[in-house]
Motif scaffolding. Structure first.
Motif, PDB file in Angstrom:
ATOM      1  N   SER A 338      69.584 -16.064  78.332  1.00 27.56           N
ATOM      2  CA  SER A 338      68.438 -15.140  78.360  1.00 27.56           C
ATOM      3  C   SER A 338      68.024 -14.696  76.957  1.00 27.56           C
ATOM      4  O   SER A 338      66.894 -14.277  76.740  1.00 27.56           O
ATOM      5  CB  SER A 338      68.741 -13.926  79.236  1.00 27.56           C
ATOM      6  OG  SER A 338      68.835 -14.361  80.571  1.00 27.56           O
ATOM      7  N   GLU A 339      68.955 -14.810  76.001  1.00 27.00           N
ATOM      8  CA  GLU A 339      68.604 -14.436  74.630  1.00 27.00           C
ATOM      9  C   GLU A 339      67.827 -15.542  73.923  1.00 27.00           C
ATOM     10  O   GLU A 339      67.145 -15.284  72.935  1.00 27.00           O
ATOM     11  CB  GLU A 339      69.877 -14.131  73.835  1.00 27.00           C
ATOM     12  CG  GLU A 339      70.535 -12.845  74.278  1.00 27.00           C
ATOM     13  CD  GLU A 339      71.811 -12.529  73.484  1.00 27.00           C
ATOM     14  OE1 GLU A 339      72.351 -11.449  73.688  1.00 27.00           O
ATOM     15  OE2 GLU A 339      72.265 -13.382  72.690  1.00 27.00           O
ATOM     16  N   ILE A 340      67.962 -16.755  74.419  1.00 26.23           N
ATOM     17  CA  ILE A 340      67.315 -17.872  73.709  1.00 26.23           C
ATOM     18  C   ILE A 340      66.224 -18.529  74.563  1.00 26.23           C
ATOM     19  O   ILE A 340      65.737 -19.595  74.249  1.00 26.23           O
ATOM     20  CB  ILE A 340      68.364 -18.943  73.303  1.00 26.23           C
ATOM     21  CG1 ILE A 340      69.137 -19.426  74.531  1.00 26.23           C
ATOM     22  CG2 ILE A 340      69.328 -18.410  72.243  1.00 26.23           C
ATOM     23  CD1 ILE A 340      70.020 -20.630  74.265  1.00 26.23           C
ATOM     24  N   ARG A 341      65.848 -17.818  75.665  1.00 31.27           N
ATOM     25  CA  ARG A 341      64.833 -18.362  76.577  1.00 31.27           C
ATOM     26  C   ARG A 341      63.501 -18.586  75.851  1.00 31.27           C
ATOM     27  O   ARG A 341      63.062 -17.753  75.067  1.00 31.27           O
ATOM     28  CB  ARG A 341      64.626 -17.372  77.719  1.00 31.27           C
ATOM     29  CG  ARG A 341      63.483 -17.726  78.636  1.00 31.27           C
ATOM     30  CD  ARG A 341      63.240 -16.631  79.652  1.00 31.27           C
ATOM     31  NE  ARG A 341      64.261 -16.565  80.675  1.00 31.27           N
ATOM     32  CZ  ARG A 341      65.135 -15.580  80.792  1.00 31.27           C
ATOM     33  NH1 ARG A 341      65.136 -14.591  79.946  1.00 31.27           N
ATOM     34  NH2 ARG A 341      66.012 -15.587  81.765  1.00 31.27           N
ATOM     35  N   THR A 342      62.888 -19.737  76.123  1.00 25.04           N
ATOM     36  CA  THR A 342      61.524 -19.987  75.647  1.00 25.04           C
ATOM     37  C   THR A 342      60.770 -20.632  76.805  1.00 25.04           C
ATOM     38  O   THR A 342      61.376 -20.969  77.834  1.00 25.04           O
ATOM     39  CB  THR A 342      61.501 -21.003  74.484  1.00 25.04           C
ATOM     40  OG1 THR A 342      62.001 -22.261  74.991  1.00 25.04           O
ATOM     41  CG2 THR A 342      62.320 -20.552  73.290  1.00 25.04           C
ATOM     42  N   ALA A 343      59.490 -20.834  76.652  1.00 21.97           N
ATOM     43  CA  ALA A 343      58.725 -21.491  77.706  1.00 21.97           C
ATOM     44  C   ALA A 343      59.313 -22.877  77.982  1.00 21.97           C
ATOM     45  O   ALA A 343      59.329 -23.349  79.118  1.00 21.97           O
ATOM     46  CB  ALA A 343      57.267 -21.601  77.288  1.00 21.97           C
ATOM     47  N   ASP A 344      59.866 -23.525  76.954  1.00 23.93           N
ATOM     48  CA  ASP A 344      60.434 -24.864  77.135  1.00 23.93           C
ATOM     49  C   ASP A 344      61.759 -24.838  77.896  1.00 23.93           C
ATOM     50  O   ASP A 344      61.974 -25.613  78.807  1.00 23.93           O
ATOM     51  CB  ASP A 344      60.642 -25.556  75.786  1.00 23.93           C
ATOM     52  CG  ASP A 344      59.339 -26.171  75.306  1.00 23.93           C
ATOM     53  OD1 ASP A 344      58.439 -26.359  76.150  1.00 23.93           O
ATOM     54  OD2 ASP A 344      59.230 -26.428  74.100  1.00 23.93           O
ATOM     55  N   THR A 345      62.645 -23.899  77.511  1.00 26.08           N
ATOM     56  CA  THR A 345      63.933 -23.838  78.221  1.00 26.08           C
ATOM     57  C   THR A 345      63.690 -23.503  79.690  1.00 26.08           C
ATOM     58  O   THR A 345      64.430 -23.947  80.566  1.00 26.08           O
ATOM     59  CB  THR A 345      64.885 -22.765  77.640  1.00 26.08           C
ATOM     60  OG1 THR A 345      64.270 -21.480  77.756  1.00 26.08           O
ATOM     61  CG2 THR A 345      65.233 -23.031  76.198  1.00 26.08           C
ATOM     62  N   ALA A 346      62.647 -22.720  79.957  1.00 25.29           N
ATOM     63  CA  ALA A 346      62.379 -22.319  81.340  1.00 25.29           C
ATOM     64  C   ALA A 346      62.100 -23.527  82.222  1.00 25.29           C
ATOM     65  O   ALA A 346      62.278 -23.481  83.432  1.00 25.29           O
ATOM     66  CB  ALA A 346      61.201 -21.347  81.381  1.00 25.29           C
ATOM     67  N   LYS A 347      61.680 -24.639  81.604  1.00 31.17           N
ATOM     68  CA  LYS A 347      61.367 -25.843  82.393  1.00 31.17           C
ATOM     69  C   LYS A 347      62.593 -26.721  82.610  1.00 31.17           C
ATOM     70  O   LYS A 347      62.530 -27.695  83.351  1.00 31.17           O
ATOM     71  CB  LYS A 347      60.308 -26.666  81.652  1.00 31.17           C
ATOM     72  CG  LYS A 347      58.918 -26.056  81.723  1.00 31.17           C
ATOM     73  CD  LYS A 347      57.905 -27.031  81.100  1.00 31.17           C
ATOM     74  CE  LYS A 347      56.754 -26.275  80.458  1.00 31.17           C
ATOM     75  NZ  LYS A 347      56.457 -26.692  79.090  1.00 31.17           N
ATOM     76  N   SER A 348      63.715 -26.415  81.955  1.00 34.62           N
ATOM     77  CA  SER A 348      64.863 -27.316  82.052  1.00 34.62           C
ATOM     78  C   SER A 348      65.459 -27.299  83.460  1.00 34.62           C
ATOM     79  O   SER A 348      65.271 -26.346  84.216  1.00 34.62           O
ATOM     80  CB  SER A 348      65.921 -26.945  81.010  1.00 34.62           C
ATOM     81  OG  SER A 348      66.369 -25.634  81.243  1.00 34.62           O
ATOM     82  N   ARG A 349      66.203 -28.360  83.779  1.00 32.37           N
ATOM     83  CA  ARG A 349      66.709 -28.508  85.147  1.00 32.37           C
ATOM     84  C   ARG A 349      67.964 -27.693  85.389  1.00 32.37           C
ATOM     85  O   ARG A 349      69.077 -28.210  85.385  1.00 32.37           O
ATOM     86  CB  ARG A 349      66.968 -29.980  85.441  1.00 32.37           C
ATOM     87  CG  ARG A 349      65.691 -30.738  85.426  1.00 32.37           C
ATOM     88  CD  ARG A 349      65.822 -32.072  86.087  1.00 32.37           C
ATOM     89  NE  ARG A 349      64.487 -32.573  86.342  1.00 32.37           N
ATOM     90  CZ  ARG A 349      64.220 -33.607  87.095  1.00 32.37           C
ATOM     91  NH1 ARG A 349      65.190 -34.269  87.680  1.00 32.37           N
ATOM     92  NH2 ARG A 349      62.978 -33.981  87.281  1.00 32.37           N
ATOM     93  N   LYS A 350      67.763 -26.422  85.578  1.00 33.72           N
ATOM     94  CA  LYS A 350      68.907 -25.544  85.797  1.00 33.72           C
ATOM     95  C   LYS A 350      69.302 -25.587  87.275  1.00 33.72           C
ATOM     96  O   LYS A 350      68.546 -26.008  88.123  1.00 33.72           O
ATOM     97  CB  LYS A 350      68.528 -24.123  85.369  1.00 33.72           C
ATOM     98  CG  LYS A 350      68.096 -24.033  83.912  1.00 33.72           C
ATOM     99  CD  LYS A 350      67.759 -22.658  83.505  1.00 33.72           C
ATOM    100  CE  LYS A 350      66.343 -22.184  83.440  1.00 33.72           C
ATOM    101  NZ  LYS A 350      65.287 -22.670  84.180  1.00 33.72           N
ATOM    102  N   ILE A 351      70.524 -25.087  87.513  1.00 28.63           N
ATOM    103  CA  ILE A 351      71.038 -25.028  88.876  1.00 28.63           C
ATOM    104  C   ILE A 351      70.215 -24.039  89.707  1.00 28.63           C
ATOM    105  O   ILE A 351      69.841 -22.985  89.214  1.00 28.63           O
ATOM    106  CB  ILE A 351      72.510 -24.563  88.817  1.00 28.63           C
ATOM    107  CG1 ILE A 351      73.362 -25.581  88.070  1.00 28.63           C
ATOM    108  CG2 ILE A 351      73.068 -24.265  90.175  1.00 28.63           C
ATOM    109  CD1 ILE A 351      73.450 -26.903  88.733  1.00 28.63           C
ATOM    110  N   GLU A 352      69.964 -24.364  90.978  1.00 26.66           N
ATOM    111  CA  GLU A 352      69.196 -23.453  91.830  1.00 26.66           C
ATOM    112  C   GLU A 352      70.035 -22.215  92.177  1.00 26.66           C
ATOM    113  O   GLU A 352      71.236 -22.292  92.376  1.00 26.66           O
ATOM    114  CB  GLU A 352      68.786 -24.164  93.134  1.00 26.66           C
ATOM    115  CG  GLU A 352      67.795 -25.294  92.921  1.00 26.66           C
ATOM    116  CD  GLU A 352      66.513 -24.841  92.250  1.00 26.66           C
ATOM    117  OE1 GLU A 352      65.923 -23.845  92.675  1.00 26.66           O
ATOM    118  OE2 GLU A 352      66.099 -25.498  91.275  1.00 26.66           O
ATOM    119  N   MET A 353      69.354 -21.099  92.308  1.00 33.05           N
ATOM    120  CA  MET A 353      70.005 -19.828  92.646  1.00 33.05           C
ATOM    121  C   MET A 353      70.688 -19.917  94.013  1.00 33.05           C
ATOM    122  O   MET A 353      71.774 -19.361  94.221  1.00 33.05           O
ATOM    123  CB  MET A 353      68.942 -18.744  92.676  1.00 33.05           C
ATOM    124  CG  MET A 353      69.461 -17.364  92.831  1.00 33.05           C
ATOM    125  SD  MET A 353      69.438 -16.563  91.240  1.00 33.05           S
ATOM    126  CE  MET A 353      69.236 -14.868  91.675  1.00 33.05           C
TER     127      MET A 353
END
Ligand code: SAM
Length: 358
Positions: A338-353
């Motif tokens: 959350s400290e390094i979030r950017t519009a680009d990181t937000a698009k990465s394939r993270k695990i679903e909640m």
């Protein structure tokens, strides 16, 4: 087709265990954080299709949820919880998916409640709570958090996208309080233009009730909810809006690392919390580890890969080996998404909640 159709299994990668040799001794991670909380997802299934969490176009009738034998058994969960207790955890939260959909959950609760020195809580959408609150309390559950995004039945049904009525969740909250699962916390995820009109009604309704409403910034968890920064209503704005009608004063945290920032009504009629994962990241005090439904250990809600503890259990590893793996994983931890979030990181394939557990 569009970016939104993502096989969730693609993102469930596992990482090799960190090498113990390169790590300093001690129990803290690389940013000096201790392990205090364990969140356990007991199912990846849910009876709601909240538009920001399990959108229907991804989690439709053909969606492949985990088969039963892939889930950690109650015995496996209990065993891991005991090993984690040895690493200093003080709180366990059961979540999902919808945890109350897991059959005989009361049996697991009784098993976990027998572990000394651990507070046992559960996060639920409240749909089955009116029926189950007493049994959950009797099994040893201490508290519940109920997710509720609006007091407007039309908005609520649209957000859960399962046409589930508001009245049943409100009955669940009452049942939880009557059963002694108190104080009940009520989590409202605020999405700009969708339910922001419910902020004040929510504050008004639960003020003076003994329940604590917590307003949560809409987060870029997973990869399917189409998150945009414009959809986030910053916590500071929420506090301003409520405070303009019902004056608020800041409160100290209950304990170090508490996620919600606390505010009390100046007239003494209770408190609210705001959870500002987007606008005021709290990575620095994050003491949480997450165990997925199939036994992968994640050290961040926004992780892209986890560590496969289930394989260790099922290949006959003794507790000492599992404990040593957890220790290595925690000490190598450097997450601060959350400290390094950017519009680009937000698009990465993270695990679903719904898979990792909220
Ligand atoms: N089914 C249970 C429930 O509804 O509480 C437990 C799981 S749910 C994933 C846990 C919490 O995560 C809920 O309060 C939900 O509103 C929240 N949540 C899900 N997606 C979110 C998002 N994108 N941003 C913020 N909170 C989210």
């Amino acid at each position: 087709m569009t970016e939104r159709i993502i096989r969730i299994s693609d993102a469930r990668r596992s990482k090799p265990l960190p090498d113990s040799g390169s790590l300093d001794a001690g129990r803290l991670d690389t940013l000096g954080r201790a392990l205090r909380d364990l969140r356990i997802s007991v199912t990846d299934r849910c009876n709601f299709r909240c538009v920001y969490c399990m959108p229907k176009d991804v989690f439709g009738p053909d969606y492949a949820f985990l088969p039963r034998n892939e889930l950690l058994s109650f015995e496996e969960i209990e065993r891991l919880a005991r090993v984690f207790r040895g690493h200093g955890i003080e709180k366990i939260r059961l979540t999902g998916g919808e945890p109350l959909l897991r059959r005989n959950l009361e049996r697991l609760i009784a098993m976990l409640a027998a572990i000394d020195g651990v507070e046992l809580t559960l996060t639920t959408n409240g749909s089955l709570l009116a029926r189950k609150a007493r049994a959950l309390k009797a099994a040893g559950l201490h508290r519940v958090t109920v997710s509720l995004d609006s007091l407007d039945d039309r908005v609520f049904r649209a957000m859960n996208d399962a046409d589930f009525p508001l009245a049943d969740v409100l009955a669940g909250i009452d049942a939880a309080a009557d059963a002694g699962l108190a104080p009940v916390k009520i989590n409202m995820v605020v999405k700009r233009g969708v339910n922001e009109d419910s902020i004040l009604p929510m504050a008004r309704r639960f003020r003076g009730s003994g329940h604590v409403v917590r307003f949560i910034e809409f987060m870029d968890v997973g990869a399917t909810n189409g998150w945009r920064m414009d959809d986030v209503v910053p916590s500071a704005e929420i506090v301003r809006r409520i405070g303009a009608e019902m004056p608020l004063e800041p409160l100290d945290p209950n304990y170090a690392g508490e996620v919600a920032e606390r505010w009390r009504y100046a007239d003494g009629s209770g408190e609210i919390g705001v959870i500002s994962s987007v606008t005021q990241a709290f990575c620095r005090t994050c003491t949480r580890a997450r165990l997925s439904t199939e036994g992968m250990l994640y050290t961040c809600l926004f992780a892209t890969a986890g560590y496969d503890l289930r394989s260790m259990l099922r290949s006959g590893a003794p507790d000492e080996a599992v404990s040593s793996a957890i220790s290595r994983i925690w000490r190598a931890r450097g997450d601060r998404y959350s400290e390094i979030r950017t519009a680009d990181t937000a698009k990465s394939r993270k695990i679903e909640m719904s898979y990792i557990g909220g």
